[in-house]
Design an enzyme around this catalytic site. Sequence first.
Site, PDB file in Angstrom:
ATOM      1  N   ASP A   1      76.169  56.407 123.988  1.00 11.01           N
ATOM      2  CA  ASP A   1      75.437  56.946 122.847  1.00 11.01           C
ATOM      3  C   ASP A   1      74.068  57.384 123.366  1.00 11.01           C
ATOM      4  OD1 ASP A   1      73.995  57.427 120.540  1.00 11.01           O
ATOM      5  OD2 ASP A   1      74.508  55.526 119.556  1.00 11.01           O
TER       6      ASP A   1
ATOM      7  N   LYS B   1      67.346  63.535 116.604  1.00  8.03           N
ATOM      8  CA  LYS B   1      66.289  62.847 117.335  1.00  8.03           C
ATOM      9  C   LYS B   1      65.618  63.798 118.319  1.00  8.03           C
ATOM     10  CE  LYS B   1      67.902  59.171 115.248  1.00  8.03           C
ATOM     11  NZ  LYS B   1      68.952  58.299 115.713  1.00  8.03           N
TER      12      LYS B   1
ATOM     13  N   TRP C   1      72.322  49.687 116.877  1.00  8.11           N
ATOM     14  CA  TRP C   1      73.324  50.766 116.896  1.00  8.11           C
ATOM     15  C   TRP C   1      74.510  50.362 117.748  1.00  8.11           C
ATOM     16  CZ3 TRP C   1      72.674  53.458 112.920  1.00  8.11           C
ATOM     17  CH2 TRP C   1      71.414  53.898 112.503  1.00  8.11           C
TER      18      TRP C   1
HETATM   19  C1  LIG Z   1      69.952  57.367 114.954  1.00 13.52           C
HETATM   20  C2  LIG Z   1      70.946  56.733 115.831  1.00 13.52           C
HETATM   21  C3  LIG Z   1      72.274  56.510 115.412  1.00 13.52           C
HETATM   22  C4  LIG Z   1      72.755  56.843 114.027  1.00 13.52           C
HETATM   23  O1  LIG Z   1      72.826  58.205 113.863  1.00 13.52           O
HETATM   24  P1  LIG Z   1      73.380  58.893 112.525  1.00 13.52           P
HETATM   25  O2  LIG Z   1      73.368  60.328 112.925  1.00 13.52           O
HETATM   26  O3  LIG Z   1      72.428  58.561 111.430  1.00 13.52           O
HETATM   27  O4  LIG Z   1      74.740  58.385 112.264  1.00 13.52           O
HETATM   28  C5  LIG Z   1      73.150  55.955 116.315  1.00 13.52           C
HETATM   29  N1  LIG Z   1      72.767  55.623 117.564  1.00 13.52           N
HETATM   30  C6  LIG Z   1      71.502  55.821 118.004  1.00 13.52           C
HETATM   31  C7  LIG Z   1      71.128  55.423 119.391  1.00 13.52           C
HETATM   32  C8  LIG Z   1      70.560  56.377 117.146  1.00 13.52           C
HETATM   33  O5  LIG Z   1      69.306  56.572 117.577  1.00 13.52           O
END
Ligand SMILES: *Cc1c(COP(=O)(O)O)cnc(C)c1O
Length: 363
Positions: free
Chosen positions: A175, A199, A104
């Site tokens: 993030d 999540k 990511w």
């Molecule tokens: C799941 C995830 C993403 C991507 O998220 P989307 O909502 O599918 O765009 C980005 N960064 C992290 C750390 C993630 O766990």
Amino acid sequence: MSNDRAYNFSAGPSMLPLDVIERVAADLPNYKGCGESVMEMSHRSKEFTKIIEDAEADLRTLLSIPDNYKVMFLQGGATLQFAMIPMNLMTGSKKADYIVSGSWAKKAAKEAAKFGDVKIVASSEEDTFTYIPKPDKSEFRPDADYVHITFNNTIYGTHYNDYLPDTGDVPIVADMSSCILSEEVDVTKFGLIYAGAQKNVGPAGVTIVIAREDLLGKAPENIPTYMDYKIHADNGSTYNTPPCFAIYVAGEVFKSILAGGGIKPLHEADVRKAQKLYDYIDSSQLYTCPVAKEDRSLMNVVFVTGDTDLDKKFVAAAKEENMHNLNGHRSIGGMRASIYNAMPEEGVDTLIEFMKKFEAENK
Ligand SMILES: *Cc1c(COP(=O)(O)O)cnc(C)c1O
């Protein structure tokens, strides 16, 4: 019905607290007697205005978000943030520094490079992202517009535990998609925090952005209106139709966490759950966790048997026992148990019992 629910170890979308699902189900056709479902309700209605304002207020309470930070509920997932962040913030020197601690993070850096000068300050890719790279201050560019980190690496099971880069006055953008609300964080150490909801917060469809006010309003005028944080911040996330239902469910999760005493007790339970799973894996003859001990995630526990066929057998056998989605990410294989806030402790206990039985049968 509720009794038939599986333990869902998916990395996301993932389990929600059962009390929230039951409350949402009860209120589904006729929300608090207003005659409409939240799915049908105008985003300008009195009822929805209260839902979104309460959601923001409760999130502010949970994370002690200071007044000089704006909270936004956006769409497009964390993936859209990979672009919105440089569009809005990479507008001074047009330089941004990225720590690449997983796929990511790598995707975020790649997207940002479309908008300016991106420096990969450090990467653990050569070691399959089994640790968090920890560059020191001299490696960051003092004139960068921001430094980007991925606080919890969902695929590789790593997390920034004791280390946070020292970037001087350069704001840190983080993030937190897969760890938000699992721990108390000092929001003032960050310029911007973002997290897709699916999540640890709620259903997919809403992305939380928490941004320091002075960083907003610097986007070039020619960017699409939706991409400008200031538009959303100035309009209480209702410049256009927001993802109403997802915001509502996230708000119910916030209420449920507050009712349980806030993030602290949840974090203690998260530590207990993760610790017993790691302890068992480290003591077992069959399973190993490839992640550096000091960087292990509380949310995503990655492990392997060392035999890919046996890994597949494990995942299939666990499914038979009502434990779903224990496969690792398709890019690395093996196993991954995502044990977010809503995974009950009994789910982890059941998994460990199953792992012991599987180990005994597959020596
Ligand atoms: C799941 C995830 C993403 C991507 O998220 P989307 O909502 O599918 O765009 C980005 N960064 C992290 C750390 C993630 O766990």
